[in-house]
Write an enzyme that holds these catalytic residues in place. Structure first.
Site, PDB file in Angstrom:
ATOM      1  N   GLU A   1      66.260  25.979  61.648  1.00 35.96           N
ATOM      2  CA  GLU A   1      65.555  27.199  62.038  1.00 35.96           C
ATOM      3  C   GLU A   1      66.386  28.443  61.702  1.00 35.96           C
ATOM      4  O   GLU A   1      65.852  29.453  61.246  1.00 35.96           O
ATOM      5  CB  GLU A   1      65.206  27.118  63.538  1.00 35.96           C
ATOM      6  CG  GLU A   1      64.558  28.347  64.142  1.00 35.96           C
ATOM      7  CD  GLU A   1      63.226  28.757  63.529  1.00 35.96           C
ATOM      8  OE1 GLU A   1      62.659  28.010  62.711  1.00 35.96           O
ATOM      9  OE2 GLU A   1      62.762  29.852  63.855  1.00 35.96           O
TER      10      GLU A   1
ATOM     11  N   ASN B   1      37.944  36.209  54.970  1.00 35.71           N
ATOM     12  CA  ASN B   1      39.239  35.544  55.134  1.00 35.71           C
ATOM     13  C   ASN B   1      38.955  34.051  55.036  1.00 35.71           C
ATOM     14  O   ASN B   1      38.050  33.543  55.692  1.00 35.71           O
ATOM     15  CB  ASN B   1      39.818  35.901  56.513  1.00 35.71           C
ATOM     16  CG  ASN B   1      41.021  35.049  56.883  1.00 35.71           C
ATOM     17  OD1 ASN B   1      41.676  34.474  56.013  1.00 35.71           O
ATOM     18  ND2 ASN B   1      41.313  34.969  58.166  1.00 35.71           N
ATOM     19  N   GLY B   2      39.713  33.348  54.198  1.00 32.44           N
ATOM     20  CA  GLY B   2      39.482  31.908  54.029  1.00 32.44           C
ATOM     21  C   GLY B   2      39.380  31.573  52.553  1.00 32.44           C
ATOM     22  O   GLY B   2      39.705  32.402  51.698  1.00 32.44           O
TER      23      GLY B   2
ATOM     24  N   ARG C   1      50.092  39.997  59.861  1.00 31.78           N
ATOM     25  CA  ARG C   1      49.609  38.709  59.349  1.00 31.78           C
ATOM     26  C   ARG C   1      50.080  38.445  57.928  1.00 31.78           C
ATOM     27  O   ARG C   1      50.068  37.305  57.481  1.00 31.78           O
ATOM     28  CB  ARG C   1      48.068  38.680  59.401  1.00 31.78           C
ATOM     29  CG  ARG C   1      47.519  38.751  60.795  1.00 31.78           C
ATOM     30  CD  ARG C   1      46.028  38.979  60.775  1.00 31.78           C
ATOM     31  NE  ARG C   1      45.288  37.851  60.248  1.00 31.78           N
ATOM     32  CZ  ARG C   1      44.884  36.816  60.955  1.00 31.78           C
ATOM     33  NH1 ARG C   1      45.167  36.752  62.231  1.00 31.78           N
ATOM     34  NH2 ARG C   1      44.197  35.840  60.407  1.00 31.78           N
TER      35      ARG C   1
ATOM     36  N   TRP D   1      45.534  38.773  51.496  1.00 38.58           N
ATOM     37  CA  TRP D   1      46.696  37.976  51.079  1.00 38.58           C
ATOM     38  C   TRP D   1      46.186  37.135  49.913  1.00 38.58           C
ATOM     39  O   TRP D   1      45.359  36.236  50.093  1.00 38.58           O
ATOM     40  CB  TRP D   1      47.160  37.104  52.242  1.00 38.58           C
ATOM     41  CG  TRP D   1      48.459  36.405  52.006  1.00 38.58           C
ATOM     42  CD1 TRP D   1      49.709  36.916  52.210  1.00 38.58           C
ATOM     43  CD2 TRP D   1      48.654  35.070  51.545  1.00 38.58           C
ATOM     44  NE1 TRP D   1      50.664  35.977  51.902  1.00 38.58           N
ATOM     45  CE2 TRP D   1      50.046  34.832  51.488  1.00 38.58           C
ATOM     46  CE3 TRP D   1      47.794  34.031  51.166  1.00 38.58           C
ATOM     47  CZ2 TRP D   1      50.595  33.616  51.081  1.00 38.58           C
ATOM     48  CZ3 TRP D   1      48.343  32.829  50.752  1.00 38.58           C
ATOM     49  CH2 TRP D   1      49.731  32.634  50.711  1.00 38.58           C
TER      50      TRP D   1
ATOM     51  N   LYS E   1      51.822  35.621  58.648  1.00 38.24           N
ATOM     52  CA  LYS E   1      52.079  35.192  60.017  1.00 38.24           C
ATOM     53  C   LYS E   1      51.155  34.043  60.400  1.00 38.24           C
ATOM     54  O   LYS E   1      51.544  33.099  61.067  1.00 38.24           O
ATOM     55  CB  LYS E   1      51.852  36.384  60.950  1.00 38.24           C
ATOM     56  CG  LYS E   1      52.080  36.093  62.419  1.00 38.24           C
ATOM     57  CD  LYS E   1      53.548  36.042  62.720  1.00 38.24           C
ATOM     58  CE  LYS E   1      53.854  35.681  64.155  1.00 38.24           C
ATOM     59  NZ  LYS E   1      55.204  35.113  64.262  1.00 38.24           N
TER      60      LYS E   1
ATOM     61  N   HIS F   1      77.265  14.590  51.819  1.00 36.09           N
ATOM     62  CA  HIS F   1      76.454  13.856  50.846  1.00 36.09           C
ATOM     63  C   HIS F   1      75.746  14.807  49.880  1.00 36.09           C
ATOM     64  O   HIS F   1      74.700  14.467  49.343  1.00 36.09           O
ATOM     65  CB  HIS F   1      75.444  12.971  51.573  1.00 36.09           C
ATOM     66  CG  HIS F   1      76.093  11.964  52.462  1.00 36.09           C
ATOM     67  ND1 HIS F   1      76.812  10.899  51.969  1.00 36.09           N
ATOM     68  CD2 HIS F   1      76.188  11.880  53.812  1.00 36.09           C
ATOM     69  CE1 HIS F   1      77.303  10.189  52.985  1.00 36.09           C
ATOM     70  NE2 HIS F   1      76.937  10.780  54.114  1.00 36.09           N
TER      71      HIS F   1
ATOM     72  N   LYS G   1      65.115  31.394  59.250  1.00 34.85           N
ATOM     73  CA  LYS G   1      65.067  32.814  59.635  1.00 34.85           C
ATOM     74  C   LYS G   1      65.716  33.669  58.553  1.00 34.85           C
ATOM     75  O   LYS G   1      65.197  34.701  58.166  1.00 34.85           O
ATOM     76  CB  LYS G   1      65.806  33.079  60.957  1.00 34.85           C
ATOM     77  CG  LYS G   1      65.174  32.642  62.248  1.00 34.85           C
ATOM     78  CD  LYS G   1      63.923  33.348  62.630  1.00 34.85           C
ATOM     79  CE  LYS G   1      62.739  32.828  61.964  1.00 34.85           C
ATOM     80  NZ  LYS G   1      61.872  31.864  62.321  1.00 34.85           N
TER      81      LYS G   1
ATOM     82  N   CYS H   1      44.843  37.082  55.378  1.00 35.68           N
ATOM     83  CA  CYS H   1      43.864  38.166  55.367  1.00 35.68           C
ATOM     84  C   CYS H   1      43.499  38.621  56.783  1.00 35.68           C
ATOM     85  O   CYS H   1      43.357  37.800  57.686  1.00 35.68           O
ATOM     86  CB  CYS H   1      42.584  37.728  54.679  1.00 35.68           C
ATOM     87  SG  CYS H   1      42.851  37.201  52.999  1.00 35.68           S
TER      88      CYS H   1
ATOM     89  N   GLU I   1      63.640  33.713  55.237  1.00 42.66           N
ATOM     90  CA  GLU I   1      62.368  34.419  55.408  1.00 42.66           C
ATOM     91  C   GLU I   1      62.522  35.928  55.290  1.00 42.66           C
ATOM     92  O   GLU I   1      61.718  36.582  54.635  1.00 42.66           O
ATOM     93  CB  GLU I   1      61.783  34.132  56.803  1.00 42.66           C
ATOM     94  CG  GLU I   1      61.031  32.838  56.928  1.00 42.66           C
ATOM     95  CD  GLU I   1      60.494  32.628  58.343  1.00 42.66           C
ATOM     96  OE1 GLU I   1      59.370  32.149  58.459  1.00 42.66           O
ATOM     97  OE2 GLU I   1      61.197  32.937  59.335  1.00 42.66           O
TER      98      GLU I   1
HETATM   99  C1  G6P Z   1      53.795  30.770  58.853  1.00 39.91           C
HETATM  100  C2  G6P Z   1      54.682  31.729  59.621  1.00 39.91           C
HETATM  101  C3  G6P Z   1      55.775  30.950  60.350  1.00 39.91           C
HETATM  102  C4  G6P Z   1      55.146  29.893  61.239  1.00 39.91           C
HETATM  103  C5  G6P Z   1      54.207  28.969  60.460  1.00 39.91           C
HETATM  104  C6  G6P Z   1      53.399  28.079  61.389  1.00 39.91           C
HETATM  105  O1  G6P Z   1      54.492  30.209  57.805  1.00 39.91           O
HETATM  106  O2  G6P Z   1      55.259  32.676  58.742  1.00 39.91           O
HETATM  107  O3  G6P Z   1      56.531  31.840  61.139  1.00 39.91           O
HETATM  108  O4  G6P Z   1      56.153  29.133  61.835  1.00 39.91           O
HETATM  109  O5  G6P Z   1      53.272  29.758  59.713  1.00 39.91           O
HETATM  110  O6  G6P Z   1      52.573  28.887  62.171  1.00 39.91           O
HETATM  111  P1  G6P Z   1      51.976  28.486  63.566  1.00 39.91           P
HETATM  112  O7  G6P Z   1      51.149  29.660  63.980  1.00 39.91           O
HETATM  113  O8  G6P Z   1      51.144  27.260  63.333  1.00 39.91           O
HETATM  114  O9  G6P Z   1      53.095  28.221  64.489  1.00 39.91           O
END
Ligand code: G6P
Length: 620
Positions: free
Chosen positions: A493, A100-101, A27, A74, A615, A516, A497, A2, A500
């Site tokens: 990673e 937000n929260g 976000r 969100w 985000k 395995h 990517k 949010c 996502e």
């Molecule tokens: C969310 C984002 C990711 C990020 C993760 C941790 O899932 O979409 O891109 O890696 O949060 O966020 P931070 O701000 O703690 O690195």
């Protein structure tokens, strides 16, 4: 997650709120709304979908007020529809709130309020909060002879009843002079203008107007009257003097600057962001590393039983690279934990442990909670964060900023490489203090680290070629990413990517572990990305590549320039400049970022705001 934006002053609030919401879009959210005071009445517009949908929905309706609140939601409690969107109103429509929260005890509060006659129209916990405030306000009003600061008091009293996390802003009908803001566990920044105030979840909606800000602390409630100085009280009703800071962020840093997407811009910014991470941290004459936020804690780190790294998502992957580097170079025991698991597993923690939280945003709820637990148990807590002044940086005893600059694309890119850069610096610094790496090798590694930005520049020149590879594979439904040693987390990673932003199922695996399980998935349709860096278990990876080839898999290999062996086996190769194994993740990840970017584009996905993702994950 949010996003919150609010304004009180003498400008028209509507464009400020809309632009602010657009700046917070990164976000992640699924509905949006605003509330304005016009002719002394609160007018609310809400819409499921994106901010642009809200703008079309509002159309030519009146939006003239000079005070207002805006929100991107969100969804947590209830689906992302118009009713559940914020702002939410009290029963009598006198108060309006954005939140937000998560209010964890919202059900108990709701039942109690329903018994008193409150009727709720949404599924949200946020609506319960504004009704609670209204309820307290009504009882204060009955007892009190004046209406002075009644709402301020009501907010403070109500927040004492609340369990959970919140960043809130409240409007009061008929009151065009002031807004109220409070936070606990969710971020909130106040911008101070000339007889005007701005409030937002982060500084991005504010920097266009002012660089003077106050970061509210947990449990603080602010009254922002455009004709008065800020008043901040704690929820224990104690006056606090707020600390006004100057923002260093610039407007350009949060705009696309000619790129089609923030993600692409941020991928291309990596040479610069790594230079910023390294700036002032390596003595050019002696090669000694100086990390100002950690220096006072070095002896405690050196005598620690172990280092525990806690993080989520991409930051967790950089933590895994940190584990390889610190164990290998400095010979200190490192464990890497998902913050969300760590906090609930009753971890064994003592004063001899050092806990490092890694977080781009510095606001991730699970990481923050895990950190607080570590602090309670007496461990030394340090942070590796990007956002200056964020909650994690204020909770830890020390740490290191990554200085990546604002990262807007939801899929993390430059935050990752700058985190890995900081971890490399920490590992090298500890290795120097412990004399676990010979001086010659240490100097070579420092030299290599300094060369990373220019090597990334060179790698980025392959963008068009990577786009061609993307064209061959963008219709695939599964991808496998393989790597070994310090490049195994890079495989994780790379897979993250891709899933996502392109919604293709992708898994990262240690190359040898493939046999395995995942090997069963391989057929002649399946693309497999293998990181086959010359200096990193090369022969072993070549054997793993043979196993893939024998089963007809389509191979995309990340190889060191000049490589011949893997080239003869792979269907496609992307060359990375020669480098030391320890430094290689900073290079091998770049083509994987570009590959996912181009695949997502070809699949017509929203690269910067992928569905369902946020985000900054400020709820559990
Ligand atoms: C969310 C984002 C990711 C990020 C993760 C941790 O899932 O979409 O891109 O890696 O949060 O966020 P931070 O701000 O703690 O690195």
């Amino acid at each position: 997650m949010c996003g919150i934006v609010a304004y009180v002053g003498s400008r028209r609030a509507y464009p400020i709120l809309i632009k602010g919401l657009q700046r917070l879009e990164y976000r992640g959210y699924d509905s949006a709304g605003i509330g304005l005071i016009e002719n002394n009445k609160i007018v609310t517009y809400k819409k499921d979908g994106k901010v642009n949908d809200l703008i079309s929905f509002i159309g030519d309706s009146s939006t003239d007020g000079t005070i207002g609140i805006g929100h991107t939601r969100w969804a947590t409690h209830g689906p992302p529809n118009q009713i559940n969107s914020h702002p939410h109103s009290s029963s009598n429509g006198k108060f309006s709130l954005i939140h937000n929260g998560i209010i964890e005890n919202y059900l108990t509060l709701k039942i109690a309020l329903e018994k008193k006659g409150h009727v709720f129209i949404s599924d949200t916990d946020s609506e319960v909060l504004i009704h609670l405030i209204e309820d307290v306000y009504n009882s204060l009003e009955k007892k009190s002879s004046s209406n002075n600061d009644l709402l301020y008091q009501a907010i403070i009293i109500a927040l004492n009843e609340v369990i959970g996390a919140y960043a809130i802003v409240i409007l009061e009908q008929g009151n065009t002079q002031e807004i109220f803001a409070a936070r606990k566990g969710s971020p909130l920044v106040i911008g101070i203008g000339n007889e005007e105030y701005f409030v937002a979840s982060d500084a991005s909606p504010i920097i266009e107007f002012t660089n003077k800000v106050i970061y509210l602390n947990d449990g603080e409630v602010a009254k922002l009257n455009k004709n008065e100085d800020v008043i901040v009280k704690t929820i224990e009703n104690k006056i606090k003097s707020p600390y006004v800071q100057e923002l260093e962020q610039t407007l350009e840093s949060i705009e696309k600057g000619g790129y089609d997407h923030f993600m692409l811009k941020e991928i291309f910014e990596q040479p610069k962001s790594i230079i910023d991470t390294l700036r002032g941290r390596i003595n050019p004459k002696t090669n000694d590393i100086i990390l100002g936020g950690i220096i006072d804690h070095e002896s405690r780190i050196l005598s620690a039983d172990r280092i525990i790294i806690i993080a989520c998502g991409t930051s967790w992957h950089s933590g895994l690279i940190g584990e390889y580097l610190i164990e290998d170079l400095a010979r200190i025991n490192v464990e890497v934990e998902y913050a969300s698991e760590f906090r609930y597993k009753n971890p064994i923690l003592t004063k001899k442990d050092v806990v490092i939280a890694i977080s781009q945003s510095g606001e991730t709820a699970d990481t923050l909670a895990a950190l607080e637990l570590a602090k309670e148990k007496g461990a030394l807590t340090l942070g590796i964060c990007n956002v200056v002044g964020s909650s994690i940086t204020r909770t830890t005893s020390g740490g290191t900023y990554t200085h990546a600059g604002p990262e807007i694309g939801v899929a993390s890119t430059k935050a990752f490489t700058t985190q890995v850069t900081v971890l490399t610096l920490i590992a090298l610094r500890l290795s120097q203090l412990k004399s676990t790496v010979e001086r010659n090798n240490y100097d070579f590694l420092i030299k290599e680290l300094r060369l990373v930005p220019q090597k990334i520049e060179k790698l980025l020149l392959q963008n068009d070629m990577i786009k061609e590879i993307a064209l061959k594979f963008y219709k695939a439904t599964n991808f496998l990413y393989l790597g070994r040693g310090v490049n195994f987390p890079v495989a994780l990673e790379g897979a993250l990517k891709l899933k996502e932003i392109s919604y293709i199922h992708a898994e990262g695996y240690p190359a040898a572990e493939m046999k395995h399980g995942p090997i069963a998935l391989i057929d002649d349709e399946m693309p497999i990305v293998v990181i086959a860096n010359r200096k990193d278990n090369y022969e072993k990876v070549v054997s793993n590549i043979q196993e893939v080839k024998a089963r007809g898999g389509k191979l995309i290999a990340i190889v060191t320039e000049g490589d011949q062996e893997v080239k003869s086996l792979a269907d496609y190769c992307i060359e990375i400049p020669k480098c030391f194994r320890e430094i290689s993740p900073l290079l091998t990840i770049i083509p994987l970022q570009l590959l996912s970017y181009h695949i997502a584009l070809l699949r017509e996905c929203n690269v910067d705001q992928p569905r369902n993702l946020a985000k900054s994950v400020t709820v559990e």
